[in-house]
Design an enzyme around this catalytic site. Structure first.
Site, mmCIF file in Angstrom:
data_model
loop_
_atom_site.group_PDB
_atom_site.id
_atom_site.type_symbol
_atom_site.label_atom_id
_atom_site.label_comp_id
_atom_site.label_asym_id
_atom_site.label_seq_id
_atom_site.Cartn_x
_atom_site.Cartn_y
_atom_site.Cartn_z
ATOM 1 N N GLU A 71 -62.883 104.876 87.337
ATOM 2 C CA GLU A 71 -64.072 105.717 86.525
ATOM 3 C C GLU A 71 -64.966 104.905 85.709
ATOM 4 O O GLU A 71 -66.160 105.104 85.501
ATOM 5 C CB GLU A 71 -63.295 106.861 85.561
ATOM 6 C CG GLU A 71 -62.773 107.650 86.303
ATOM 7 C CD GLU A 71 -61.871 108.712 85.694
ATOM 8 O OE1 GLU A 71 -60.916 108.456 85.069
ATOM 9 O OE2 GLU A 71 -62.496 109.900 85.479
ATOM 10 N N GLU A 128 -54.839 110.282 89.540
ATOM 11 C CA GLU A 128 -54.020 110.957 88.194
ATOM 12 C C GLU A 128 -53.494 112.036 88.771
ATOM 13 O O GLU A 128 -52.448 112.466 88.119
ATOM 14 C CB GLU A 128 -55.354 111.244 87.559
ATOM 15 C CG GLU A 128 -56.052 110.215 86.868
ATOM 16 C CD GLU A 128 -57.326 109.516 87.381
ATOM 17 O OE1 GLU A 128 -57.362 109.809 88.814
ATOM 18 O OE2 GLU A 128 -58.210 108.922 86.730
ATOM 19 N N GLY A 184 -58.848 105.643 85.501
ATOM 20 C CA GLY A 184 -59.794 105.383 84.542
ATOM 21 C C GLY A 184 -60.573 104.033 84.896
ATOM 22 O O GLY A 184 -61.666 103.912 84.419
ATOM 23 N N ALA A 198 -56.195 104.236 82.542
ATOM 24 C CA ALA A 198 -55.831 104.518 81.144
ATOM 25 C C ALA A 198 -54.467 103.711 81.099
ATOM 26 O O ALA A 198 -53.597 103.685 82.055
ATOM 27 C CB ALA A 198 -55.986 105.980 81.013
HETATM 28 N N1 3HC Z 1 -50.786 102.215 82.083
HETATM 29 C C1 3HC Z 1 -49.779 101.587 81.735
HETATM 30 N N2 3HC Z 1 -48.727 100.930 82.400
HETATM 31 C C2 3HC Z 1 -48.895 100.623 83.690
HETATM 32 C C3 3HC Z 1 -50.241 101.079 84.218
HETATM 33 C C4 3HC Z 1 -50.884 101.951 83.590
HETATM 34 N N3 3HC Z 1 -52.071 102.628 83.913
HETATM 35 N N4 3HC Z 1 -50.320 101.250 85.677
HETATM 36 C C5 3HC Z 1 -49.133 100.239 85.621
HETATM 37 N N5 3HC Z 1 -48.567 99.818 84.709
HETATM 38 C C6 3HC Z 1 -47.476 99.096 84.375
HETATM 39 C C7 3HC Z 1 -45.875 99.385 85.333
HETATM 40 O O1 3HC Z 1 -45.544 100.437 84.396
HETATM 41 C C8 3HC Z 1 -45.261 98.155 85.365
HETATM 42 O O2 3HC Z 1 -44.757 97.863 84.219
HETATM 43 P P1 3HC Z 1 -43.278 97.081 83.951
HETATM 44 O O3 3HC Z 1 -43.838 95.865 84.701
HETATM 45 O O4 3HC Z 1 -42.958 96.906 82.662
HETATM 46 O O5 3HC Z 1 -42.335 97.824 84.840
HETATM 47 C C9 3HC Z 1 -46.361 97.090 85.478
HETATM 48 O O6 3HC Z 1 -47.697 97.786 84.982
HETATM 49 C C10 3HC Z 1 -46.802 96.936 87.063
HETATM 50 O O7 3HC Z 1 -46.828 97.924 87.480
HETATM 51 P P2 3HC Z 1 -46.238 97.968 89.223
HETATM 52 O O8 3HC Z 1 -44.686 97.581 89.051
HETATM 53 O O9 3HC Z 1 -46.658 99.455 89.433
HETATM 54 O O10 3HC Z 1 -46.847 97.080 89.892
HETATM 55 P P3 3HC Z 1 -47.654 96.876 91.337
HETATM 56 O O11 3HC Z 1 -48.163 95.771 91.478
HETATM 57 O O12 3HC Z 1 -46.537 97.393 92.178
HETATM 58 O O13 3HC Z 1 -48.623 97.980 91.450
HETATM 59 C C11 3HC Z 1 -50.678 99.262 90.494
HETATM 60 C C12 3HC Z 1 -49.893 97.871 90.695
HETATM 61 C C13 3HC Z 1 -50.998 99.549 91.980
HETATM 62 C C14 3HC Z 1 -51.727 99.270 89.922
HETATM 63 C C15 3HC Z 1 -49.647 100.250 90.135
HETATM 64 O O14 3HC Z 1 -48.974 99.971 89.040
HETATM 65 C C16 3HC Z 1 -49.989 101.858 89.777
HETATM 66 O O15 3HC Z 1 -50.285 102.539 90.735
HETATM 67 N N6 3HC Z 1 -50.353 102.130 88.560
HETATM 68 C C17 3HC Z 1 -50.761 103.542 88.099
HETATM 69 C C18 3HC Z 1 -52.165 103.667 88.554
HETATM 70 C C19 3HC Z 1 -52.668 105.022 87.940
HETATM 71 O O16 3HC Z 1 -52.121 105.982 88.134
HETATM 72 N N7 3HC Z 1 -53.708 105.154 87.271
HETATM 73 C C20 3HC Z 1 -54.234 106.297 86.726
HETATM 74 C C21 3HC Z 1 -53.781 106.255 85.130
HETATM 75 S S1 3HC Z 1 -54.435 107.756 84.368
HETATM 76 C C22 3HC Z 1 -55.895 107.286 83.950
HETATM 77 O O17 3HC Z 1 -56.523 106.594 84.259
HETATM 78 C C23 3HC Z 1 -56.399 108.678 83.180
HETATM 79 C C24 3HC Z 1 -57.963 108.804 83.154
HETATM 80 O O18 3HC Z 1 -58.459 109.351 84.197
HETATM 81 C C25 3HC Z 1 -58.431 109.060 81.937
#
Ligand code: 3HC
Length: 689
Positions: free
Chosen positions: A105, A125, A102, A63
């Protein structure tokens, strides 16, 4: 407006491509576009199967976290997953990069999942203080069983394609280059075989098997206390997975949604999301842009094979970068290399790396007793004894040896980098790279910018940090840089309260209750009291403990007494020493009692120091200070770091309480001008970004 989801028709198969850089996060816009594309494909009689694929570097990373805190716009992610559940045609997710949260998911709501061999899937998450809120807690147990699901979701770990295939989380894994073609071929096979549409929600075997095992959830909680302490999300995850067992699918989903909403509104999740963005923001240095081209670091030299030098070396070996390791004596060199090998072998023994990997890493070390061996290194890191004279001497000698353009780094934890740089004729090439111990484990790397350090050098250091898995925080030059300077007042206050008569166990308990892994005195005992430098001119409790042979945990006695299992208990010897030292120093004052008062005394001076560090321009931003505390000192991540926490307490209250403490304990509690200004304006540190 550019569409974030587009479709192409490939004879019977509709290929829907999601394209929302950088990581295809499921923003409001992407969900809306995807919903429309799916709707169109569902309605188009010529389409017999659908492939969901992503453009760019990864499948959907989750998400869109930046949109948290606002209500979902329709369709919400859970709605979208339900829409997929009800799809009238087979839908196949084609995964490359990472399908996380997400994103995974979404894939789980499809009928089939095919992944590139290098892809990873997972539900991270929990690291954001929430739980999978789009069916993850209901669908994963239906695939892998309850115990494996609890492990996967409460750890948030990423699972490689091969393991995901063996767990049944994906249906096929194929070479990276052929993912798209294979996904289409897969879709055609599904059509040819009659177009089956298996839904994970309809599986019952694994959850029914858990019905008879009512102790399963309690046992899991008991077996994993470290995952639960202080965090809200893991307990909620267990509750949601339990709902997958006890309730029909839709009711389980409703439980998951309710828990998700509660968590996402919690201060703990806000703090963890703050840490997520702080970590990424720290990499940005405002005055360093595309004109500062980082140098390629192909070979590193490390001077000093002690604990720090060895740990630093391992970071580069892990990233496949060769290291020339230099020591003064053969014995010290052999000892350092043996320690590195032992560390790797311990990891291999736990099954976390193969013996072949151990040998590959060890083969990257070139040991030497001669600084001259460093002639070809692109980066030199000095990790010797903390003495200005010794360091200046090494830097002056390196200046005459290393090639032009090489970066000269010091791992000093408090010395003046500018004085070290002045020992060379190339101060622009000198930078501080302050690793935290154990250097192969701790993720913080303070990059210290001297007054002459070039932009190229800073750009290189920031990029290199990411390559070796560290989070770089830029610091200016001052005593202790950011993290050590920030946390030093906590130690001073702990020791002052000890002399005033507060039992050390109460001080430690307050810190552990706040969320630190251990208290101040427990930490001193763990590090070893003889290892911690003291002011020899002053009589201290620590000095007396060392003189009495009470060196800490390793001797079974330090501030605390320890039993054979290293469990601490209060020591009468220490109590007597404290009373003696307090009397000798004429310490007056009453014991501080109660967690709230103890924490104000221990932590407000940290907040105050943070305000000074920020005001002096030593740190670029408040969130850098927070992430330095979280990653360098294990400040509980669900508190977000000292400045985020102070904002949550309210700066007005912090200032008022500090003034009251100042009246009793003096200047050390005088609120810093920035803190006062923000409090007066009714603002927080967060408003500065
Ligand atoms: N939402 C918004 N922005 C995100 C994001 C997300 N889920 N994931 C990454 N970004 C952004 C980062 O903030 C970063 O922004 P910036 O360049 O402005 O600083 C950019 O994307 C690149 O991210 P990274 O620097 O972390 O890039 P990497 O290549 O090192 O890693 C990644 C990529 C493995 C996808 C890592 O970003 C990551 O782990 N992201 C989070 C994943 C996550 O936690 N997902 C769950 C989200 S919550 C959810 O899905 C709820 C659902 O269950 C309802």
């Amino acid at each position: 407006m550019t569409r974030t989801a587009t479709s192409a028709f490939m004879a019977d198969v509709m290929l829907i491509t999601l394209d929302n850089p950088p990581v295809n996060a499921l923003s409001n816009a992407l969900r809306r576009d995807l919903h429309e594309e799916l709707q169109r494909a569902f309605e188009d009689a010529a389409v017999r199967a659908i492939v969901l694929i992503c453009a760019g570097r990864t499948f959907v990373a989750g998400a869109d976290i930046t949109e948290f805190g606002q209500p979902w716009q329709r369709p919400s992610l859970p709605d979208l997953c339900t829409f997929l559940d009800d799809a009238p045609k087979p839908v196949i997710a084609a995964i490359h990069g990472t399908a996380l949260g997400g994103g995974f998911e979404l894939a789980l709501a499809c009928h089939y999942r095919i992944a590139a061999l290098s892809a990873k899937v997972g539900l991270p998450e929990v690291h954001l203080g929430i739980l999978p809120g789009a069916g993850g807690t209901q669908r994963v147990p239906r695939i892998v069983g309850v115990e494996a699901a609890l492990e996967i979701i409460t750890s948030g770990r990423r699972i490689g394609a091969t393991e995901a295939l063996s767990l049944g989380l994906i249906d096929a894994a194929v070479g990276d280059a052929i993912l798209r073609d294979e996904a289409i071929a897969f879709a055609k096979r599904v059509i040819a075989d009659g177009g089956a549409m298996p839904r994970i929600r309809d599986r019952t075997v694994t959850v029914e098997a858990a019905h008879a095992r009512s102790d399963l959830f309690a046992n899991f909680r008991k077996a994993n206390p470290h995952r639960f302490k202080g965090f809200l999300a893991p307990a909620a995850i267990v509750e949601a997975v339990e709902a997958a067992v006890t309730l029909p699918f839709d009711d389980g989903l409703a439980t998951e949604t309710a828990l998700f909403e509660r968590l996402v509104a919690s201060p703990e999740s806000a703090a963890q999301r703050h840490a997520f963005f702080a970590e990424r923001e720290a990499a940005r240095v405002p005055d360093i842009g595309a004109d500062a081209v980082p140098i390629d670091i192909c070979a590193v030299g490390v001077i000093g094979a002690g604990t720090m030098g060895g740990g630093i070396t391992m970071n580069f070996l892990n990233a496949g970068i060769p290291v020339t390791l230099v020591e003064m004596t053969q014995e010290a060199l052999d000892r350092g290399i043996a320690t590195i090998r032992r560390n790797y072998e311990a990891t291999a023994a736990k099954g976390r790396m193969t013996t072949q990997h151990v040998e590959q890493r060890m083969a990257l070390i070139s040991p030497s007793l001669d600084l001259g061996a460093l002639v070809d290194a692109d980066l030199l890191i000095e990790a010797v004894y903390e003495s200005m004279d010794v360091k200046r001497d090494i830097f002056a000698r390196l200046d005459g040896i290393v090639k032009q353009g090489a970066i000269l780094a010091s791992n000093t934890s408090f010395l003046d980098l500018n004085r070290i740089a002045a020992a060379t004729r190339r101060p622009a090439c000198v930078v501080g790279l302050h690793f935290f111990s154990p250097a192969n484990v701790m993720r913080l790397l303070e990059v210290v910018r001297g007054s002459a350090t070039s932009k190229t050098v800073i750009a290189t250091a920031m990029k290199l940090a990411k390559r070796i898995g560290k989070v770089a925080v830029l610091s200016g030059v001052c005593d202790g840089f950011i993290a050590n300077r920030l946390l030093a007042p906590r130690g001073y206050q702990a020791e002052a309260m000890m002399l005033e008569g507060t039992p050390i166990a109460e001080i430690d308990r307050a810190l552990v209750g706040y969320g630190f892994a251990m208290g101040h005195f427990q930490m001193m005992d763990l590090v070893g009291l003889d290892v911690i430098g003291r002011d020899a001119a002053k009589r201290t409790v620590m000095g007396d403990l060392v003189a009495a042979g009470r060196l800490g945990q390793k001797r079974g006695a330090g501030y605390y007494d320890y039993d054979e299992k290293r469990r601490p208990s209060p020591s009468a010897v220490t109590a007597a020493l404290i009373a003696e030292v307090a009397a000798a120093g004429g310490v007056a004052g009453a014991a501080t009692r109660g967690d709230e008062a103890l924490l104000a005394r221990l932590l407000y001076p940290v907040v105050n120091e943070g305000a000074k560090i920020l005001d002096e321009g030593i740190a670029l931003r408040a969130s850098d200070i927070d992430i330095a505390a979280v990653l360098g000192y294990n400040w509980p991540v669900y508190r977000g770091g000292p400045l985020f926490w102070a904002d949550q307490v309210g700066l007005g209250r912090v200032v008022a309480e500090m003034r009251a403490l100042e009246a009793v304990h003096g200047e050390v509690f005088r609120p810093a001008p920035l803190l006062v200004r923000l409090a007066d304006e009714g603002r927080g540190f967060g408003s500065l970004s």
